[in-house]
Design a protein around this motif. Structure first.
Motif, PDB file in Angstrom:
ATOM      1  N   ASP A  88       0.844  -1.184   0.000  1.00  0.00           N
ATOM      2  CA  ASP A  88       0.000   0.000   0.000  1.00  0.00           C
ATOM      3  C   ASP A  88       0.887   1.243   0.000  1.00  0.00           C
ATOM      4  O   ASP A  88       1.906   1.291   0.701  1.00  0.00           O
ATOM      5  CB  ASP A  88      -0.899   0.014   1.241  1.00  0.00           C
ATOM      6  N   GLN A  89       0.513   2.238  -0.786  1.00  0.00           N
ATOM      7  CA  GLN A  89       1.269   3.486  -0.879  1.00  0.00           C
ATOM      8  C   GLN A  89       2.763   3.222  -1.144  1.00  0.00           C
ATOM      9  O   GLN A  89       3.632   3.602  -0.353  1.00  0.00           O
ATOM     10  CB  GLN A  89       1.109   4.307   0.404  1.00  0.00           C
ATOM     11  N   PRO A  90       3.105   2.578  -2.252  1.00  0.00           N
ATOM     12  CA  PRO A  90       4.521   2.273  -2.524  1.00  0.00           C
ATOM     13  C   PRO A  90       5.343   3.544  -2.706  1.00  0.00           C
ATOM     14  O   PRO A  90       4.823   4.596  -3.098  1.00  0.00           O
ATOM     15  CB  PRO A  90       4.450   1.468  -3.825  1.00  0.00           C
ATOM     16  N   ASP A  91       6.632   3.430  -2.414  1.00  0.00           N
ATOM     17  CA  ASP A  91       7.553   4.548  -2.602  1.00  0.00           C
ATOM     18  C   ASP A  91       7.700   4.806  -4.104  1.00  0.00           C
ATOM     19  O   ASP A  91       8.087   3.905  -4.855  1.00  0.00           O
ATOM     20  CB  ASP A  91       8.911   4.191  -1.997  1.00  0.00           C
ATOM     21  N   PRO A  92       7.404   6.024  -4.586  1.00  0.00           N
ATOM     22  CA  PRO A  92       7.511   6.301  -6.027  1.00  0.00           C
ATOM     23  C   PRO A  92       8.887   6.003  -6.602  1.00  0.00           C
ATOM     24  O   PRO A  92       9.010   5.635  -7.775  1.00  0.00           O
ATOM     25  CB  PRO A  92       7.187   7.796  -6.117  1.00  0.00           C
ATOM     26  N   ALA A  93       9.932   6.144  -5.784  1.00  0.00           N
ATOM     27  CA  ALA A  93      11.296   5.905  -6.268  1.00  0.00           C
ATOM     28  C   ALA A  93      11.545   4.436  -6.573  1.00  0.00           C
ATOM     29  O   ALA A  93      12.483   4.102  -7.305  1.00  0.00           O
ATOM     30  CB  ALA A  93      12.305   6.406  -5.236  1.00  0.00           C
ATOM     31  N   ASP A  94      10.718   3.543  -6.021  1.00  0.00           N
ATOM     32  CA  ASP A  94      10.910   2.110  -6.238  1.00  0.00           C
ATOM     33  C   ASP A  94      10.175   1.597  -7.475  1.00  0.00           C
ATOM     34  O   ASP A  94      10.257   0.402  -7.785  1.00  0.00           O
ATOM     35  CB  ASP A  94      10.413   1.329  -5.013  1.00  0.00           C
ATOM     36  N   LEU A  95       9.477   2.463  -8.170  1.00  0.00           N
ATOM     37  CA  LEU A  95       8.644   2.045  -9.293  1.00  0.00           C
ATOM     38  C   LEU A  95       9.276   2.413 -10.630  1.00  0.00           C
ATOM     39  O   LEU A  95      10.025   3.388 -10.727  1.00  0.00           O
ATOM     40  CB  LEU A  95       7.265   2.717  -9.196  1.00  0.00           C
ATOM     41  N   ASP A  96       8.968   1.627 -11.646  1.00  0.00           N
ATOM     42  CA  ASP A  96       9.289   2.003 -13.025  1.00  0.00           C
ATOM     43  C   ASP A  96       8.117   2.821 -13.565  1.00  0.00           C
ATOM     44  O   ASP A  96       6.974   2.347 -13.560  1.00  0.00           O
ATOM     45  CB  ASP A  96       9.487   0.757 -13.898  1.00  0.00           C
ATOM     46  N   TRP A  97       8.406   4.020 -14.047  1.00  0.00           N
ATOM     47  CA  TRP A  97       7.356   4.914 -14.530  1.00  0.00           C
ATOM     48  C   TRP A  97       7.381   4.973 -16.053  1.00  0.00           C
ATOM     49  O   TRP A  97       8.439   4.891 -16.674  1.00  0.00           O
ATOM     50  CB  TRP A  97       7.538   6.320 -13.956  1.00  0.00           C
ATOM     51  N   ILE A  98       6.203   5.136 -16.627  1.00  0.00           N
ATOM     52  CA  ILE A  98       6.051   5.275 -18.078  1.00  0.00           C
ATOM     53  C   ILE A  98       5.572   6.694 -18.346  1.00  0.00           C
ATOM     54  O   ILE A  98       4.482   7.086 -17.913  1.00  0.00           O
ATOM     55  CB  ILE A  98       5.039   4.257 -18.636  1.00  0.00           C
ATOM     56  N   GLY A  99       6.396   7.469 -19.032  1.00  0.00           N
ATOM     57  CA  GLY A  99       6.051   8.859 -19.310  1.00  0.00           C
ATOM     58  C   GLY A  99       5.919   9.115 -20.802  1.00  0.00           C
ATOM     59  O   GLY A  99       6.144   8.229 -21.626  1.00  0.00           O
ATOM     60  N   LEU A 100       5.555  10.340 -21.132  1.00  0.00           N
ATOM     61  CA  LEU A 100       5.517  10.767 -22.523  1.00  0.00           C
ATOM     62  C   LEU A 100       6.854  11.389 -22.904  1.00  0.00           C
ATOM     63  O   LEU A 100       7.628  11.815 -22.045  1.00  0.00           O
ATOM     64  CB  LEU A 100       4.385  11.776 -22.735  1.00  0.00           C
ATOM     65  N   HIS A 101       7.125  11.456 -24.206  1.00  0.00           N
ATOM     66  CA  HIS A 101       8.378  12.055 -24.668  1.00  0.00           C
ATOM     67  C   HIS A 101       8.474  13.528 -24.287  1.00  0.00           C
ATOM     68  O   HIS A 101       9.571  14.056 -24.116  1.00  0.00           O
ATOM     69  CB  HIS A 101       8.501  11.903 -26.188  1.00  0.00           C
ATOM     70  N   ASP A 102       7.338  14.179 -24.177  1.00  0.00           N
ATOM     71  CA  ASP A 102       7.301  15.599 -23.844  1.00  0.00           C
ATOM     72  C   ASP A 102       7.759  15.796 -22.398  1.00  0.00           C
ATOM     73  O   ASP A 102       7.033  15.495 -21.450  1.00  0.00           O
ATOM     74  CB  ASP A 102       5.873  16.120 -24.033  1.00  0.00           C
ATOM     75  N   GLU A 103       8.973  16.315 -22.219  1.00  0.00           N
ATOM     76  CA  GLU A 103       9.540  16.462 -20.886  1.00  0.00           C
ATOM     77  C   GLU A 103       8.741  17.447 -20.039  1.00  0.00           C
ATOM     78  O   GLU A 103       8.586  17.265 -18.823  1.00  0.00           O
ATOM     79  CB  GLU A 103      10.994  16.922 -20.977  1.00  0.00           C
ATOM     80  N   ALA A 104       8.215  18.499 -20.674  1.00  0.00           N
ATOM     81  CA  ALA A 104       7.409  19.469 -19.929  1.00  0.00           C
ATOM     82  C   ALA A 104       6.153  18.803 -19.375  1.00  0.00           C
ATOM     83  O   ALA A 104       5.731  19.083 -18.244  1.00  0.00           O
ATOM     84  CB  ALA A 104       7.038  20.646 -20.830  1.00  0.00           C
ATOM     85  N   ASN A 105       5.553  17.909 -20.168  1.00  0.00           N
ATOM     86  CA  ASN A 105       4.377  17.181 -19.701  1.00  0.00           C
ATOM     87  C   ASN A 105       4.731  16.289 -18.522  1.00  0.00           C
ATOM     88  O   ASN A 105       3.995  16.229 -17.528  1.00  0.00           O
ATOM     89  CB  ASN A 105       3.795  16.356 -20.846  1.00  0.00           C
ATOM     90  N   THR A 106       5.860  15.590 -18.622  1.00  0.00           N
ATOM     91  CA  THR A 106       6.285  14.702 -17.538  1.00  0.00           C
ATOM     92  C   THR A 106       6.503  15.480 -16.246  1.00  0.00           C
ATOM     93  O   THR A 106       6.096  15.045 -15.163  1.00  0.00           O
ATOM     94  CB  THR A 106       7.578  13.970 -17.934  1.00  0.00           C
ATOM     95  N   LYS A 107       7.122  16.643 -16.359  1.00  0.00           N
ATOM     96  CA  LYS A 107       7.365  17.451 -15.163  1.00  0.00           C
ATOM     97  C   LYS A 107       6.055  17.924 -14.553  1.00  0.00           C
ATOM     98  O   LYS A 107       5.861  17.857 -13.328  1.00  0.00           O
ATOM     99  CB  LYS A 107       8.241  18.655 -15.522  1.00  0.00           C
ATOM    100  N   ARG A 108       5.133  18.383 -15.400  1.00  0.00           N
ATOM    101  CA  ARG A 108       3.868  18.933 -14.915  1.00  0.00           C
ATOM    102  C   ARG A 108       2.965  17.852 -14.328  1.00  0.00           C
ATOM    103  O   ARG A 108       2.319  18.052 -13.300  1.00  0.00           O
ATOM    104  CB  ARG A 108       3.149  19.641 -16.063  1.00  0.00           C
ATOM    105  N   VAL A 109       2.943  16.682 -14.965  1.00  0.00           N
ATOM    106  CA  VAL A 109       1.989  15.641 -14.596  1.00  0.00           C
ATOM    107  C   VAL A 109       2.531  14.716 -13.510  1.00  0.00           C
ATOM    108  O   VAL A 109       1.789  14.271 -12.635  1.00  0.00           O
ATOM    109  CB  VAL A 109       1.594  14.823 -15.847  1.00  0.00           C
ATOM    110  N   VAL A 110       3.834  14.420 -13.547  1.00  0.00           N
ATOM    111  CA  VAL A 110       4.400  13.424 -12.633  1.00  0.00           C
ATOM    112  C   VAL A 110       5.340  14.050 -11.606  1.00  0.00           C
ATOM    113  O   VAL A 110       5.152  13.906 -10.396  1.00  0.00           O
ATOM    114  CB  VAL A 110       5.145  12.320 -13.424  1.00  0.00           C
ATOM    115  N   LYS A 111       6.358  14.763 -12.080  1.00  0.00           N
ATOM    116  CA  LYS A 111       7.448  15.177 -11.204  1.00  0.00           C
ATOM    117  C   LYS A 111       7.022  16.158 -10.116  1.00  0.00           C
ATOM    118  O   LYS A 111       7.573  16.147  -9.011  1.00  0.00           O
ATOM    119  CB  LYS A 111       8.571  15.792 -12.042  1.00  0.00           C
TER     120      LYS A 111
END
Length: 304
Positions: free
Chosen positions: A176-199
């Motif tokens: 439950d509530q896993p540490d985000p650093a321990d996960l493999d994430w799938i993002g979009l090529h758009d780095e700005a989108n990744t920063k806004r949506v995930v980071k």
């Protein structure tokens, strides 16, 4: 000089690609090259340097670009002012939105709208690139945005919420509530989108895989290749995946908008469509805000 030639020149200048300009204009690449060469012959000057990295404007080309943009603005102003007085419920209506919205939600409602208005011809334009309503690339935009262009008019319907999803097989192995650093994430090529949506929300998230579209991102999640931030309105209805953090969120106040060019407010077919689609979306607001989940059998609903 013809306006169609200027349109081709503007498209190449903006995209810096003959092939992309051809796609945007709906013509062959050879047509684009031939028309530009004809323009240069007529003007007796070179407008573009053809390099291995794509076309680059010459000094004369840059001068023409500034003048062509002013001509374009006047043309669109005239076109919009005249079209905006069209009171007929008929003619072509161009709508831009993401393909997943049409595939997973909007298609049956569009069918109902066209049955109600048999003389309206719908043209649906999908993709991640936001088409420019001010240049009349589309008449209506259904768009998730935190800051739509101020020159457009429209309605913010509600928050556009995302949540973090994993394949059921992967979620079964996670605490439950896993540490985000321990996960493999799938993002979009758009780095700005990744920063806004995930980071912004998960600063320690490590993007392992990147894709260039939402369908592919969803497919990678379904295959257990990692986790991703996906819109609740379709991910909650996918029986192969589920949330690994329960709370949905709207990154940077992301909202769901229906937008039009200000000169199109009096156009009957535009007004009819905006009223119709806004009503449909508002009726399904809990889906988009991630407050209603439908199980795989489509028989049980529960609020979260």
């Amino acid at each position: 000089m013809k306006w169609d030639d200027l349109r081709i020149f503007l498209s190449v200048a903006r995209s810096r690609s003959f092939s992309e300009a051809a796609v945007r204009l709906g013509v062959n690449q050879s047509t684009v090259s031939r028309r530009l060469a004809s323009m240069e012959g007529h003007l007796k000057t070179q407008l573009l340097d053809r390099t291995t990295d794509g076309p680059v404007l010459t000094e004369t080309g840059n001068d023409l670009l500034a003048m062509a943009q002013r001509v374009e603005e006047e043309f669109f102003h005239i076109d919009s002012a005249v079209t905006g007085r069209d009171m007929r419920l008929s003619g072509r209506l161009r709508v831009t939105c993401i393909d997943m919205l049409v595939d997973r939600f909007l298609a049956p409602h569009l069918a109902k709208f066209t049955a109600m208005h048999p003389e309206i011809e719908l043209e649906i334009l999908t993709g991640l690139r936001s088409l420019d309503l001010m240049r009349r690339e589309a008449d209506v935009a259904i768009r998730a945005s935190d800051a739509p262009t101020e020159s457009l008019v429209g309605r913010r319907l509600f928050d556009f919420n995302l949540a973090i999803y994993a394949a059921n097989s992967l979620a079964d192995t996670l605490p439950d509530q896993p540490d985000p650093a321990d996960l493999d994430w799938i993002g979009l090529h758009d780095e700005a989108n990744t920063k806004r949506v995930v980071k912004v929300r998960f600063p320690t998230a490590r993007i392992r895989h990147r894709v260039d579209g939402l369908f592919m991102q969803n497919a990678f999640v379904r295959e257990g290749m990692g986790v991703a931030a996906l819109p609740c309105y379709w991910a909650d209805r996918d029986p192969a995946i589920r949330r690994i953090y329960p709370e949905p969120y709207a990154p940077n106040g992301l909202g769901f908008w229906v937008l039009i060019h200000p000169d199109m407010r009096r156009t009957a077919r535009v007004r009819a469509f905006v009223d119709f689609v806004s009503g449909v979306l508002k009726d399904h607001q809990p889906w988009f805000e991630g407050r209603l989940i439908e199980d795989a059998s489509a028989t049980v609903r529960r609020r979260v």
